[in-house]
Structure formats: C-alpha cells, structure tokens
Write a protein that holds these residues in place. Sequence first.
Motif, mmCIF file in Angstrom:
data_model
loop_
_atom_site.group_PDB
_atom_site.id
_atom_site.type_symbol
_atom_site.label_atom_id
_atom_site.label_comp_id
_atom_site.label_asym_id
_atom_site.label_seq_id
_atom_site.Cartn_x
_atom_site.Cartn_y
_atom_site.Cartn_z
ATOM 1 N N ALA A 97 -39.259 -34.955 27.841
ATOM 2 C CA ALA A 97 -38.775 -35.663 26.658
ATOM 3 C C ALA A 97 -37.608 -34.889 26.062
ATOM 4 C CB ALA A 97 -39.897 -35.800 25.638
ATOM 5 N N MET A 130 -31.688 -40.140 19.247
ATOM 6 C CA MET A 130 -32.516 -40.973 20.080
ATOM 7 C C MET A 130 -33.391 -40.074 20.927
ATOM 8 S SD MET A 130 -30.860 -42.983 23.388
ATOM 9 C CE MET A 130 -29.254 -42.288 23.560
ATOM 10 N N TRP A 131 -34.557 -40.585 21.290
ATOM 11 C CA TRP A 131 -35.464 -39.877 22.188
ATOM 12 C C TRP A 131 -35.456 -40.571 23.542
ATOM 13 C CZ3 TRP A 131 -38.060 -35.419 21.865
ATOM 14 C CH2 TRP A 131 -38.180 -34.819 20.611
ATOM 15 N N LYS A 184 -38.328 -29.302 23.777
ATOM 16 C CA LYS A 184 -39.293 -28.281 23.353
ATOM 17 C C LYS A 184 -39.357 -27.117 24.319
ATOM 18 C CE LYS A 184 -42.411 -31.083 20.620
ATOM 19 N NZ LYS A 184 -43.774 -31.557 20.426
ATOM 20 N N LEU A 212 -37.475 -27.940 18.377
ATOM 21 C CA LEU A 212 -36.889 -28.228 19.689
ATOM 22 C C LEU A 212 -35.895 -27.103 19.963
ATOM 23 C CD1 LEU A 212 -36.223 -32.037 19.190
ATOM 24 C CD2 LEU A 212 -38.150 -30.983 20.356
ATOM 25 N N ARG A 244 -37.655 -40.364 27.147
ATOM 26 C CA ARG A 244 -38.800 -39.808 27.874
ATOM 27 C C ARG A 244 -38.672 -40.231 29.326
ATOM 28 N NH1 ARG A 244 -44.786 -41.648 27.739
ATOM 29 N NH2 ARG A 244 -45.755 -39.906 28.802
ATOM 30 N N VAL A 266 -28.599 -36.162 20.005
ATOM 31 C CA VAL A 266 -27.941 -36.341 18.708
ATOM 32 C C VAL A 266 -26.454 -36.035 18.848
ATOM 33 C CG1 VAL A 266 -30.021 -35.810 17.374
ATOM 34 C CG2 VAL A 266 -28.468 -33.967 17.986
ATOM 35 N N SER A 320 -34.316 -35.033 23.055
ATOM 36 C CA SER A 320 -33.722 -35.626 21.866
ATOM 37 C C SER A 320 -32.207 -35.579 22.033
ATOM 38 C CB SER A 320 -34.138 -34.815 20.636
ATOM 39 O OG SER A 320 -33.381 -35.194 19.509
ATOM 40 N N LYS A 344 -31.645 -31.791 23.058
ATOM 41 C CA LYS A 344 -32.631 -30.761 22.721
ATOM 42 C C LYS A 344 -33.984 -31.096 23.349
ATOM 43 C CE LYS A 344 -32.009 -31.027 18.162
ATOM 44 N NZ LYS A 344 -32.060 -30.636 16.727
#
Length: 92
Positions: free
Chosen positions: A9, A1-2, A27, A49, A4, A13, A11, A25
């Motif tokens: 932002a 899922m993301w 960037k 990422l 923000r 998992v 991620s 994770k």
Amino acid sequence: MWIRSIHGAISVVHATQSPDHLFIKAKNKAELSRLFDEHRIMVDEGDQLKYGISICKQEFADTLIKMIKEIDYYDFNLEILKLNSHLNSSMA
C-alpha cells in the motif's frame, strides 16, 4: 490517494518542491523497493509513513502502466494470500 497492489500500500501526494513531482510514501521500505530504486528511498522517522520517494509524475504514470500490465490474477485478495504464504514459507 492510496493505491493498494500486490506490492503493498502506498500513499501518493503532491511534492512541494516541484509541480511536476509526486511524493510516494509507505509504512515499510519493502513496499517502495518493489517498485522503485532502493537508493532513492528517503526515511522520515517522524512520519507514520516513514519511507518515501520523490518522483516525477510521468515516471509514476509509467510505473502504474507497468503494474497494470503485470496483472495476471483473477482474485486480488487470493493473490495476496498466496504471496504472503509464499513469503512465510521461504522465511522458515
């Protein structure tokens, strides 16, 4: 899922090493450093990422609750613009 948020932002998992852990994770390191202890952040140069942290599901749930309780704005996009403007002016 993301997810923000004003922090950036991220991620989210499932972590392969444990069923009760997640791997978060981002960037850039700053997006994770705003939420978690910087010393726990790992780097994977081979991943888009490349910054990540393994965290138990309960700790992440507590982090999300904290983020929700800190919401004090009425327009998310406007808040992001304000934060970016503030960051740019403090760097000048």
